[in-house]
Design a protein around this motif. Structure first.
Motif, PDB file in Angstrom:
ATOM      1  N   GLU A 253      -7.424  13.782  15.049  1.00 10.25           N
ATOM      2  CA  GLU A 253      -7.002  12.702  14.164  1.00 10.25           C
ATOM      3  C   GLU A 253      -5.500  12.576  14.278  1.00 10.25           C
ATOM      4  O   GLU A 253      -4.791  13.576  14.216  1.00 10.25           O
ATOM      5  CB  GLU A 253      -7.332  13.072  12.717  1.00 10.25           C
ATOM      6  CG  GLU A 253      -8.593  12.448  12.183  1.00 10.25           C
ATOM      7  CD  GLU A 253      -8.739  12.789  10.716  1.00 10.25           C
ATOM      8  OE1 GLU A 253      -8.072  12.158   9.886  1.00 10.25           O
ATOM      9  OE2 GLU A 253      -9.495  13.719  10.426  1.00 10.25           O
ATOM     10  N   GLN A 254      -5.025  11.358  14.403  1.00  7.34           N
ATOM     11  CA  GLN A 254      -3.571  11.178  14.438  1.00  7.34           C
ATOM     12  C   GLN A 254      -3.008  11.568  13.074  1.00  7.34           C
ATOM     13  O   GLN A 254      -3.424  11.038  12.049  1.00  7.34           O
ATOM     14  CB  GLN A 254      -3.209   9.741  14.761  1.00  7.34           C
ATOM     15  CG  GLN A 254      -1.714   9.573  14.904  1.00  7.34           C
ATOM     16  CD  GLN A 254      -1.332   8.301  15.630  1.00  7.34           C
ATOM     17  OE1 GLN A 254      -2.162   7.627  16.210  1.00  7.34           O
ATOM     18  NE2 GLN A 254      -0.053   7.988  15.606  1.00  7.34           N
ATOM     19  N   ASN A 255      -2.097  12.536  13.064  1.00  8.22           N
ATOM     20  CA  ASN A 255      -1.683  13.100  11.803  1.00  8.22           C
ATOM     21  C   ASN A 255      -0.238  13.577  11.864  1.00  8.22           C
ATOM     22  O   ASN A 255       0.276  13.863  12.934  1.00  8.22           O
ATOM     23  CB  ASN A 255      -2.568  14.314  11.488  1.00  8.22           C
ATOM     24  CG  ASN A 255      -3.119  14.219  10.081  1.00  8.22           C
ATOM     25  OD1 ASN A 255      -2.462  13.651   9.218  1.00  8.22           O
ATOM     26  ND2 ASN A 255      -4.283  14.784   9.866  1.00  8.22           N
ATOM     27  N   THR A 256       0.375  13.630  10.696  1.00 11.22           N
ATOM     28  CA  THR A 256       1.700  14.225  10.599  1.00 11.22           C
ATOM     29  C   THR A 256       1.522  15.642  10.076  1.00 11.22           C
ATOM     30  O   THR A 256       0.852  15.854   9.072  1.00 11.22           O
ATOM     31  CB  THR A 256       2.580  13.423   9.629  1.00 11.22           C
ATOM     32  OG1 THR A 256       2.539  12.055  10.028  1.00 11.22           O
ATOM     33  CG2 THR A 256       4.003  13.902   9.666  1.00 11.22           C
ATOM     34  N   LEU A 257       2.112  16.600  10.793  1.00 16.99           N
ATOM     35  CA  LEU A 257       1.883  18.000  10.455  1.00 16.99           C
ATOM     36  C   LEU A 257       3.170  18.688  10.035  1.00 16.99           C
ATOM     37  O   LEU A 257       4.264  18.269  10.408  1.00 16.99           O
ATOM     38  CB  LEU A 257       1.321  18.744  11.677  1.00 16.99           C
ATOM     39  CG  LEU A 257       0.120  18.131  12.390  1.00 16.99           C
ATOM     40  CD1 LEU A 257      -0.179  18.909  13.664  1.00 16.99           C
ATOM     41  CD2 LEU A 257      -1.099  18.133  11.485  1.00 16.99           C
ATOM     42  N   LEU A 258       3.012  19.743   9.280  1.00 15.40           N
ATOM     43  CA  LEU A 258       4.138  20.617   8.982  1.00 15.40           C
ATOM     44  C   LEU A 258       3.842  21.969   9.607  1.00 15.40           C
ATOM     45  O   LEU A 258       2.689  22.395   9.666  1.00 15.40           O
ATOM     46  CB  LEU A 258       4.307  20.789   7.467  1.00 15.40           C
ATOM     47  CG  LEU A 258       4.971  19.646   6.716  1.00 15.40           C
ATOM     48  CD1 LEU A 258       5.064  19.986   5.238  1.00 15.40           C
ATOM     49  CD2 LEU A 258       6.360  19.348   7.279  1.00 15.40           C
ATOM     50  N   PHE A 259       4.882  22.644  10.071  1.00 19.53           N
ATOM     51  CA  PHE A 259       4.713  23.965  10.669  1.00 19.53           C
ATOM     52  C   PHE A 259       5.143  25.012   9.653  1.00 19.53           C
ATOM     53  O   PHE A 259       6.261  24.967   9.134  1.00 19.53           O
ATOM     54  CB  PHE A 259       5.559  24.071  11.938  1.00 19.53           C
ATOM     55  CG  PHE A 259       5.470  25.415  12.611  1.00 19.53           C
ATOM     56  CD1 PHE A 259       4.270  25.838  13.168  1.00 19.53           C
ATOM     57  CD2 PHE A 259       6.577  26.234  12.682  1.00 19.53           C
ATOM     58  CE1 PHE A 259       4.188  27.076  13.796  1.00 19.53           C
ATOM     59  CE2 PHE A 259       6.496  27.475  13.317  1.00 19.53           C
ATOM     60  CZ  PHE A 259       5.298  27.888  13.870  1.00 19.53           C
ATOM     61  N   ASN A 260       4.238  25.911   9.344  1.00 15.23           N
ATOM     62  CA  ASN A 260       4.563  26.979   8.411  1.00 15.23           C
ATOM     63  C   ASN A 260       5.146  28.144   9.207  1.00 15.23           C
ATOM     64  O   ASN A 260       4.453  28.785   9.995  1.00 15.23           O
ATOM     65  CB  ASN A 260       3.283  27.397   7.672  1.00 15.23           C
ATOM     66  CG  ASN A 260       3.560  28.452   6.624  1.00 15.23           C
ATOM     67  OD1 ASN A 260       4.434  29.301   6.798  1.00 15.23           O
ATOM     68  ND2 ASN A 260       2.817  28.399   5.537  1.00 15.23           N
ATOM     69  N   THR A 261       6.421  28.423   8.992  1.00 15.40           N
ATOM     70  CA  THR A 261       7.091  29.408   9.835  1.00 15.40           C
ATOM     71  C   THR A 261       6.624  30.836   9.546  1.00 15.40           C
ATOM     72  O   THR A 261       6.771  31.705  10.390  1.00 15.40           O
ATOM     73  CB  THR A 261       8.622  29.338   9.673  1.00 15.40           C
ATOM     74  OG1 THR A 261       8.931  29.443   8.277  1.00 15.40           O
ATOM     75  CG2 THR A 261       9.165  28.040  10.217  1.00 15.40           C
TER      76      THR A 261
END
Lengths: 491, 95
Positions: A253-261
């Protein structure tokens, strides 16, 4: 190196494009006279324009335009003489205007390109789609209180350059090299301070995977990564995730993601129905930005020697390998230091590689131990140059030189003075060295017998003992020769 | 071009405006009639005409890169209903 990832049924290819946000190095903001200083008290650098009080009008900072044009020249890009500022509309607590002033259809800078260099000496060109000017948003603190978000508008309105690449990158390493390259170009140009920790440079990463030769797959965008390490980690995680989804018969799915460091994982930022619809339109408060050729020419005169030119100079004139030269030039401060060493004595040109090694191994390790940047090195370039010369001329051995370097660090003295004072000058007189060797042979008769009966390995023992007797000052080559000669005579 | 109620509701949502069903119907009618009126412009041939972004013929005003901080954080925060140690405090915007 193959860029393909082995899958269950077929190989996968990763396609990556980066949007880099670089804060423009300027005293004041893009459309207001507030200071851009990082780390000030919250909301202490906020004008009525930045706070979006009714009736306030933006007035553009001339210097920010020049910085963007300068960067465009540095990225080998097309400078657009006509560009437009648009409003990008969205609601967020740290965006008091309710829109960001940005550029959409007509950016200030068009297509460009940069080159990245690989360890094996090869290189690759990465195309840039555009660079546009826009306002930075304020900063939100979400983790201080369970029910509130705290907002600081100091960053609100600071000029950003958004640099968008084509999807030309094929793996995490390429993405890392690309952002390093952009960062170094910006720092040479002095258009951005490149400080990723303070968020002056950050990136959104677009990632998709496909069967080689197919159309691009559906992409996901990982937002706001502020270290090269995290960019690489996020890409590697996301590529694995997408391949797993697809191989299990799912779709991306085209999505905006956040990366959890802390977990090293990506997760969706917002749900689909809230997907952004920015409704761009030209900002009626701002006229089109027009730049004439004379201004562009004047800015071109300000462009310093850039990493690629410097790299070429190192390869052509100093005989460094393409990779060594690219590593050296990636950090302007290190490269400047190297240049100063060579400039202090041009005969050192012939020993460039040795100078590089002394900078990147010995000097770096002593600076790191003391938490110093090269720019604050107590050892001045000309003194490091002298040290390398003393090694080249066999006045001291490499081993003694390391001792001298520590002393140079502690006293900031000239290496010659340290050598004289401490009597460290290398012994090259064969008579003297022979005397050391004779003593060792005399004291270790048993070992000599063993050596003569075939235990070749003992050679190192004799070398070590004789060196010790000379207090490390014997010239190693001469010492080796003498030992071999003496021991073979005994045969 | 005709809008439907879904589009009206979407526009309202993007603008953070809550519309009752009745209001949505009214806006649908109003906006569609505005669109109809604007569509008369389609009668004009604009091939080879550059889009006009601004009707002013003057040039963009530019300022020098000098900073002047004229407001204290107290002044900036004075209209804020909720604040803490120099920060605006707003309802939490992430989960």
């Amino acid at each position: 190196m193959s860029n393909l990832i082995k899958g269950k049924h077929h190989d996968w290819e990763t396609v990556i494009g980066l949007e880099i946000h670089a804060q423009v190095k300027s005293n004041s903001k893009l459309f207001s006279s507030s200071s851009t200083t990082f780390g000030s008290n919250p909301n202490s650098q906020v004008s009525l324009v930045d706070a979006a009080m009714p009736g306030m009008l933006p007035v553009i900072n001339k210097y920010c335009i020049e910085q963007a044009v300068k960067t465009g020249v540095g990225l080998n890009a097309k400078i657009n003489k006509y560009s437009i500022f648009d409003r990008k509309n969205y609601f967020y607590a740290d965006l008091p205007q309710g829109y960001q002033i940005s550029q959409y259809k007509y950016p200030i800078i068009g297509e460009g390109k940069v080159t990245i260099d690989f360890k094996d000496g090869s290189s690759k060109e990465i195309r840039i789609v555009r660079l546009h000017l826009e306002q930075d948003a304020g900063k939100s603190l979400h983790d201080q209180n369970p029910t509130k978000t705290y907002v600081d508008l100091n960053r609100s309105g600071v000029a950003l350059m958004e640099i968008v690449s084509e999807p030309d990158l094929r793996n995490a390493d390429e993405a890392g090299l690309y952002i390093s390259k952009i960062r170094s170009i910006l720092m040479y140009l002095d258009t951005c301070d490149g400080n990723m920790q303070e968020g002056s440079l950050r990136a959104d990463v677009n990632i998709s995977v496909r069967k080689p030769g197919d159309e691009y797959g559906t992409r996901c965008e990982i937002k706001n990564l502020n270290s090269i390490k995290f960019i690489k980690q996020a890409i590697n995680y996301e590529v694995k995730r997408q391949i797993e989804v697809l191989e299990d018969g799912g779709s991306i799915e085209q999505n905006t993601l956040l990366f959890n460091t802390s977990t090293g994982k990506t997760k969706p930022m917002r749900s689909k129905e809230e997907a952004h619809d920015y409704r761009y339109f030209p900002d009626p408060d701002l006229l089109p930005l027009e730049i004439d050729q004379e201004e562009i020419d004047n800015i071109k005169k300000l462009i310093p020697e850039l990493p690629d030119e410097r790299k070429k100079r190192y390869v052509d004139e100093y005989n460094l390998s393409n990779y060594d030269a690219s590593v050296l030039t990636s950090d302007k401060a290190i490269s400047d230091y190297f240049d100063s060493v060579i400039k202090s004595d041009f005969s050192l040109k012939a020993s460039s590689k040795i100078v590089v090694n002394w900078i990147t191994s010995e000097l770096f390790s002593i600076l790191n131990e003391n938490n110093l940047e090269i720019i604050n090195s107590p050892i001045k370039p000309k003194d490091l140059g002298k040290l390398v010369k003393l090694i080249n001329e066999d006045i001291i051995s490499g081993k003694i030189a390391k001792e001298v370097l520590i002393e140079m660090f502690n006293t900031t003295s000239d290496p010659q003075i340290i050598i004289d004072k401490k009597g460290l000058k290398q012994v090259t007189n064969t008579d003297e060295i022979e005397a050391f060797v004779d003593e060792v042979i005399e004291e270790n008769k048993k070992m000599v017998e063993q050596y003569l009966s075939g235990k070749d390995k003992l050679l190192g023992f004799f070398v070590g003992q004789s060196m010790k007797k000379s207090k490390g000052k014997a010239n190693p080559q001469i010492l080796n020769e003498i030992i071999k000669k003496k021991l073979s005579k005994k045969n | 071009m005709k809008l439907n109620t879904n589009t009206i509701n979407k526009i309202a949502k993007l603008a953070r405006i809550r519309l009752s069903e009745k209001e949505a119907d009214e806006f649908l009618k109003d906006i569609n009639s505005i669109l109809d009126w604007v569509e008369q412009l389609n009668e004009v041939n604009t091939d080879n005409v550059e889009p006009l972004t601004n009707i002013s013929s003057s040039a963009l005003t530019k300022r020098r890169d000098e900073n002047q901080d004229i407001n204290s954080s107290d002044e900036i925060l004075q209209n804020s209903p909720d604040k803490l140690e120099g920060y605006f405090a707003v309802p939490k915007v992430v989960e």
